[in-house]
Design a protein around this motif. Structure first.
Motif, PDB file in Angstrom:
ATOM      1  N   CYS A  51     -23.683  32.053 -89.742  1.00 50.04           N
ATOM      2  CA  CYS A  51     -24.841  32.807 -89.049  1.00 50.04           C
ATOM      3  C   CYS A  51     -25.061  33.956 -89.891  1.00 50.04           C
ATOM      4  O   CYS A  51     -24.132  34.752 -90.288  1.00 50.04           O
ATOM      5  N   ASP A  52     -26.304  34.410 -89.783  1.00 53.53           N
ATOM      6  CA  ASP A  52     -26.751  35.728 -90.245  1.00 53.53           C
ATOM      7  C   ASP A  52     -26.686  36.926 -89.333  1.00 53.53           C
ATOM      8  O   ASP A  52     -27.468  36.726 -88.479  1.00 53.53           O
TER       9      ASP A  52
ATOM     10  N   ALA B 258     -29.973  38.652 -88.703  1.00 55.14           N
ATOM     11  CA  ALA B 258     -31.215  37.885 -88.032  1.00 55.14           C
ATOM     12  C   ALA B 258     -31.492  38.446 -86.537  1.00 55.14           C
ATOM     13  O   ALA B 258     -30.774  39.282 -86.068  1.00 55.14           O
ATOM     14  N   THR B 259     -32.615  38.156 -86.077  1.00 53.28           N
ATOM     15  CA  THR B 259     -32.842  38.684 -84.839  1.00 53.28           C
ATOM     16  C   THR B 259     -31.899  38.109 -83.788  1.00 53.28           C
ATOM     17  O   THR B 259     -31.095  36.931 -83.933  1.00 53.28           O
TER      18      THR B 259
ATOM     19  N   ALA C  32     -32.169  34.234 -82.970  1.00 50.16           N
ATOM     20  CA  ALA C  32     -31.988  33.528 -84.125  1.00 50.16           C
ATOM     21  C   ALA C  32     -30.302  33.519 -84.192  1.00 50.16           C
ATOM     22  O   ALA C  32     -30.023  32.466 -84.254  1.00 50.16           O
ATOM     23  N   GLN C  33     -29.571  34.631 -83.726  1.00 52.23           N
ATOM     24  CA  GLN C  33     -28.190  34.657 -83.596  1.00 52.23           C
ATOM     25  C   GLN C  33     -27.798  33.600 -82.666  1.00 52.23           C
ATOM     26  O   GLN C  33     -26.650  32.936 -82.857  1.00 52.23           O
TER      27      GLN C  33
END
Length: 158
Positions: A51-52, A55-56, A59-60
């Motif tokens: 996972c990034d 990210a928002t 998005a997480q």
């Protein structure tokens, strides 16, 4: 003589704030912040390596849920959970990810029929979660915090 009294009169009320200690003012500020903080949400969700972290928040959350579901499905795929029941065969697994990213099962909510037909179910679920890849904990104001989640597990019925 009147000037001296007037000067002392104005100096008295103004200087009271200076008598408060810096520590007391700091503690009051901290207490105000703690009362106003939303303790039911996190600033960032727990994250798997895939996972990034930039990210928002949404998005997480989606990445975390997708990675968790994929791991859970892959681990449980080797077991065939089929029960004889007319009831809904959904089991709720409640687990906690602590501030160090360690996962632990808090509760497994299931029908008594499931427990009777599959007494080993809790152990399988618990072991599945213990074998999960490393997770970075959720953050609240940049500090790792404990979070609780619930995942439903759908069982096949005959």
């Amino acid at each position: 003589m009147q000037r001296v009294w007037v000067f002392l009169f104005f100096l008295g009320p103004v200087s009271c704030n200076f008598l408060d200690s810096k520590e007391k003012r700091t503690q009051d500020l901290i207490n105000t912040e703690l009362r106003e903080m939303d303790w039911n949400s996190v600033d960032s969700y727990p994250l798997f390596l895939e996972c990034d972290e930039t990210a928002t928040k949404e998005a997480q959350k989606q990445c975390f849920a997708q990675q968790l579901t994929t791991h859970f499905e892959n681990t449980l795929r080797e077991f065939e959970f089929t029960i004889d029941s007319d009831h809904s065969a959904i089991v709720d697994v409640i687990f906690v990810i602590d501030a160090k990213g360690k996962i632990s099962v808090e509760d497994i909510i299931k029908d008594a029929a499931i427990l009777k037909q599959m007494p080993e179910f809790d152990g399988i679920i618990t072991q599945s979660l213990k074998n999960i890849p490393p997770i970075a904990p959720a953050l609240k104001r940049g500090i790792p915090v404990k979070t609780k989640f619930k995942i439903p597990v759908q069982l096949n019925t005959k």
